[in-house]
Design a protein around this motif. Structure first.
Motif, PDB file in Angstrom:
ATOM      1  N   THR A 112       0.834  -1.200   0.000  1.00 55.97           N
ATOM      2  CA  THR A 112       0.000   0.000   0.000  1.00 55.97           C
ATOM      3  C   THR A 112       0.868   1.249   0.000  1.00 55.97           C
ATOM      4  O   THR A 112       0.651   2.172  -0.779  1.00 55.97           O
ATOM      5  N   LEU A 113       1.882   1.238   0.872  1.00 55.76           N
ATOM      6  CA  LEU A 113       2.756   2.400   0.983  1.00 55.76           C
ATOM      7  C   LEU A 113       3.462   2.649  -0.345  1.00 55.76           C
ATOM      8  O   LEU A 113       3.573   3.786  -0.810  1.00 55.76           O
ATOM      9  N   LYS A 114       3.891   1.564  -0.968  1.00 57.32           N
ATOM     10  CA  LYS A 114       4.590   1.693  -2.246  1.00 57.32           C
ATOM     11  C   LYS A 114       3.679   2.399  -3.267  1.00 57.32           C
ATOM     12  O   LYS A 114       4.112   3.300  -3.981  1.00 57.32           O
ATOM     13  N   PHE A 115       2.417   1.989  -3.276  1.00 56.03           N
ATOM     14  CA  PHE A 115       1.498   2.590  -4.245  1.00 56.03           C
ATOM     15  C   PHE A 115       1.147   4.025  -3.886  1.00 56.03           C
ATOM     16  O   PHE A 115       0.971   4.859  -4.770  1.00 56.03           O
ATOM     17  N   LEU A 116       1.048   4.288  -2.579  1.00 59.95           N
ATOM     18  CA  LEU A 116       0.791   5.671  -2.170  1.00 59.95           C
ATOM     19  C   LEU A 116       1.938   6.564  -2.620  1.00 59.95           C
ATOM     20  O   LEU A 116       1.725   7.671  -3.122  1.00 59.95           O
ATOM     21  N   LEU A 117       3.172   6.060  -2.466  1.00 59.34           N
ATOM     22  CA  LEU A 117       4.340   6.849  -2.867  1.00 59.34           C
ATOM     23  C   LEU A 117       4.361   7.045  -4.377  1.00 59.34           C
ATOM     24  O   LEU A 117       4.624   8.140  -4.874  1.00 59.34           O
ATOM     25  N   GLN A 118       4.050   5.968  -5.082  1.00 60.08           N
ATOM     26  CA  GLN A 118       4.041   6.046  -6.546  1.00 60.08           C
ATOM     27  C   GLN A 118       3.048   7.111  -7.006  1.00 60.08           C
ATOM     28  O   GLN A 118       3.341   7.951  -7.855  1.00 60.08           O
ATOM     29  N   LYS A 119       1.867   7.076  -6.384  1.00 57.98           N
ATOM     30  CA  LYS A 119       0.822   8.046  -6.729  1.00 57.98           C
ATOM     31  C   LYS A 119       1.287   9.465  -6.427  1.00 57.98           C
ATOM     32  O   LYS A 119       1.121  10.367  -7.244  1.00 57.98           O
ATOM     33  N   GLU A 120       1.913   9.637  -5.270  1.00 56.19           N
ATOM     34  CA  GLU A 120       2.360  10.953  -4.843  1.00 56.19           C
ATOM     35  C   GLU A 120       3.394  11.517  -5.818  1.00 56.19           C
ATOM     36  O   GLU A 120       3.303  12.657  -6.247  1.00 56.19           O
ATOM     37  N   PHE A 121       4.365  10.685  -6.187  1.00 51.71           N
ATOM     38  CA  PHE A 121       5.414  11.148  -7.099  1.00 51.71           C
ATOM     39  C   PHE A 121       4.841  11.461  -8.473  1.00 51.71           C
ATOM     40  O   PHE A 121       5.213  12.440  -9.109  1.00 51.71           O
ATOM     41  N   ARG A 122       3.905  10.610  -8.914  1.00 50.50           N
ATOM     42  CA  ARG A 122       3.264  10.888 -10.202  1.00 50.50           C
ATOM     43  C   ARG A 122       2.614  12.259 -10.173  1.00 50.50           C
ATOM     44  O   ARG A 122       2.750  13.047 -11.107  1.00 50.50           O
ATOM     45  N   GLN A 123       1.893  12.534  -9.091  1.00 52.47           N
ATOM     46  CA  GLN A 123       1.183  13.812  -9.015  1.00 52.47           C
ATOM     47  C   GLN A 123       2.144  14.987  -8.959  1.00 52.47           C
ATOM     48  O   GLN A 123       1.929  16.004  -9.608  1.00 52.47           O
ATOM     49  N   ILE A 124       3.224  14.817  -8.185  1.00 46.15           N
ATOM     50  CA  ILE A 124       4.184  15.914  -8.052  1.00 46.15           C
ATOM     51  C   ILE A 124       4.825  16.204  -9.403  1.00 46.15           C
ATOM     52  O   ILE A 124       4.917  17.348  -9.834  1.00 46.15           O
TER      53      ILE A 124
END
Lengths: 372, 320
Positions: free
Chosen positions: A3-15
């Motif tokens: 979950t954390l990995k995907f949250l981070l992936q999402k965050e970086f994509r958005q940034i």
């Protein structure tokens, strides 16, 4: 973990999809470091001087020449009336008036002493203070020179004289850029750490995505980590850009080790990320977060010792700097870059920042309630 | 019935519903200015039912949904969703329900596929695992899967939001005003999709301000000012309507309405499309009404008896 990995992936994509954020992260440090150190200069140059000479003697001319030759002063006008000089000050064309009395040379030679008058335009405090001080030291210097001429060597001077020479440790040429650049780097890292984080979280509140996240089984700690880690990494990236620029443009190489800087920065970022998180729990819109951040940033920078020395602040302001994480980082940066302090030397700073990190993150987590 | 299966909890939840709401109270604001959002709402939704909550804006629909989806704590009362208490066992509920808020709340800067994948992952599942459930809906937007969610049209956003709410195969689905601001064709399509989901055994709670959608639900609760007016099947609610109802049309509609309100046998008169609906007292005389209309100069008035629809029932319930 997944979950954390995907949250981070999402965050970086958005940034990385937000061009404004990218610009802030990469252009702001470059521009600030290119422009600010040249402008934020403590040295006062180009002080405009009005000389009122009632004497018109050899001595008064020598004094005038010595002052203008120092490089700090620009002779604005040379008159024989104090009122016309004051008029120049009123028109803001002059910062300082030096009045030389009519009998200057005569008194100096005959009576061995004379008086000069100095009037300062105190609208700009720094300029007034420093200008008067410069002028005073130039006049003292002139005074000594005049006396030296009269004293006949090898006759021993009856007058006692203490001359002071100084050497500047850690920054031998008193290059203020060595002093400013580390401080500016700190303010940049703080901006990314605290304010982009709070804006990011508040954005989720504002557009309602946090609702959608809150009805999922995502754990509070994962959500918060998912927000903190990207900005922790970006903060360190910004520091790296800044240190590189400091090296390339200003030739500033830390005397101490990069490891010390990064260790402290890593911990410091934890503290300011906690601050960002705290701001986001108190605000509901990006506008509110922005204004609150702006306010905090102003206080932090002005009471952080970036532009003015903390030691010369009043006691109450010094007390505030004690709870200002920025002041600790600025101090550490200067210690490590200029003096070569080691991790051991900054141990108290490290402990204090650790305390900030615990308190700020702790109160943010308590404040951040997943359920309204 | 399946009572034994649903009552697996030892102390036994009241009833066998997928959602059991008991006397939920919610108010907002401080002591000075409190807004009563919900004043003791109780109802029960059976497993596999399509349950509509119908009411005007500000009736308390969204507050109720937010409480049932564990986003908001009630000030009083209790509720059980799929056998779990909404306060104590909120974590279990979050795994088992799907929620589609009234406002589009997906990540606008992520693409369609990324949004779906993201929500699948945080529910610890994959798109492939539950693809059969969302296939009919998602296939309609799949050709835009590389497009950012913020760039989708309203109807497509809604389909994506529904897909994301369904990706973890929820037992109960909460849809808060899913058709508000959506065109008529998309609304119809959306209700067809809901019917298919119901056929898959998913319990659906849907709120809407549109009365015409009430008839598409198995049962509806009419809500106003935080209170339930009636909970029943649409047919039963219409069946309870016991007054003669007329539709009336004339040249000057506004004056007609004002005049009719003066007439003693008229209980209520409200505009309804190009007609006015006229609720009469039992035992009114049509000839008397016609002569009343003539007297007031509504010569070409068109009057006919009609069957009440759910909106008429709502209007009647609101009046009481």
């Amino acid at each position: 973990m997944r979950t954390l990995k995907f949250l981070l992936q999402k965050e970086f994509r958005q940034i990385f999809r937000d061009p404004a954020i990218l610009r802030i992260i990469f252009l702001v440090p470059v521009i600030q470091l290119l422009v600010l150190p040249w402008a934020a200069d403590y040295e006062v140059k180009n002080i405009r001087l009005s000389v009122v000479d009632h004497d018109h003697s050899k001595y008064s001319r020598q004094l005038r020449e010595k002052i203008t030759a120092s490089g700090y002063f620009q002779l604005n006008d040379y008159s024989s009336s104090y009122n016309s000089a004051l008029h120049e000050v009123e028109k803001d064309r002059s910062d300082l008036i030096l009045e030389i009395p009519a009998s200057f040379e005569k008194e100096l030679v005959k009576e061995d002493q004379s008086t000069l008058f100095m009037a300062v335009n105190a609208i700009n405090g720094t300029k007034a203070n420093l200008g008067a001080a410069y002028l005073r030291s130039i006049i003292q210097d002139y005074n000594r020179e005049v006396r030296l001429k009269w004293v006949q060597f090898p006759r021993f001077s009856a007058e006692q004289n203490i001359e002071i020479t100084s050497s500047n440790w850690f920054n031998p040429l008193l290059n203020y850029k060595y002093f400013m650049v580390p401080g500016i780097l700190v303010s940049l890292v703080t901006m990314v750490g605290a304010f982009l984080t709070s804006l990011n979280i508040v954005k989720e509140k504002e557009i309602g995505t946090i609702e959608q996240i809150n009805v999922t089984p995502v754990r509070k700690v994962h959500f918060i980590l998912g927000k903190l880690i990207p900005f922790w990494i970006l903060g360190l990236a910004m520091l790296t850009i800044g240190l590189t620029l400091a090296r390339v443009i200003y030739g500033i190489t830390p005397v101490g080790s990069f490891l010390t800087i990064y260790c402290f920065a890593a911990l410091y970022l934890l503290a300011v990320l906690g601050l960002g998180l705290l701001v986001s729990t108190y605000t509901g819109s990006q506008q509110q977060a922005m204004l609150l951040s702006f306010f905090i940033m102003m206080v932090f920078i002005l009471l952080g010792g970036l532009f003015t020395s903390i030691d010369s602040m009043p006691a109450w302001a010094q007390a505030i700097t004690k709870i200002n994480p920025v002041s600790y980082f600025i101090e550490v940066m200067r210690m490590v870059i200029l003096k070569g302090s080691s991790l051991f030397d900054i141990r108290y700073h490290l402990l204090t920042i650790l305390g900030f990190a615990v308190v700020l993150n702790g109160s943010a987590v308590i404040n951040y309630r997943k359920r309204a | 019935m399946e009572k034994s299966f649903l009552n697996k909890k030892p102390n036994g939840s009241p009833g066998d519903g997928a959602v059991v709401v008991e006397n939920i109270v919610k108010h907002y604001g401080s002591n000075k200015e409190t807004v009563q959002a919900l004043r003791g709402v109780s109802f029960e939704v059976k497993k596999g039912e399509m349950f509509g909550i119908i009411g005007p804006d500000g009736a308390g629909k969204t507050s109720l949904f937010r409480i049932l989806t564990t986003l908001l704590l009630p000030d009083g009362g209790s509720a059980i969703v799929n056998g779990h208490d909404i306060v104590k066992e909120y974590k279990a509920i979050r795994k088992e329900v799907g929620y589609m808020p009234g406002r589009f709340s997906l990540y606008q800067d992520l693409t369609v596929a990324e949004n779906l994948e993201f929500f699948a992952t945080i529910f610890n599942t994959t798109i492939e695992e539950n693809y059969d459930l969302i296939k009919d809906i998602y296939s309609q937007i799949e050709k835009f899967k590389e497009r950012r969610a913020g760039k989708l049209s309203g109807g497509m956003k809604q389909k994506l939001a529904l897909s994301c709410a369904l990706i973890h195969r929820p037992v109960v689905l909460f849809l808060d005003e899913p058709t508000t601001g959506v065109d008529v064709v998309s609304r119809k399509e959306f209700w067809d999709m809901l019917k298919q989901l119901k056929a898959q055994g998913i319990t659906i709670l849907v709120s809407t301000p549109y009365m015409d959608e009430a008839g598409l639900c198995d049962r509806v609760a009419l809500i106003q000012n935080g209170q339930l007016l009636s909970v029943d099947t649409p047919q039963a609610i219409i069946g309870q309507y016991n007054r003669p109802l007329l539709a009336i049309k004339a040249q000057q509609m506004l004056r007609l309405q004002n005049d009719l309100k003066q007439y003693e046998d008229v209980e209520d008169c409200y505009p309804f499309g190009e007609y006015h609906h006229l609720v009469m007292k039992a035992g009114y005389r049509e000839e008397q009404l016609r002569s009343f209309l003539e007297q007031h100069g509504h010569h070409s008035a068109e009057v006919c008896t009609i069957q009440p629809n759910i909106e008429d029932c709502f209007m009647a319930l609101m009046k009481n």
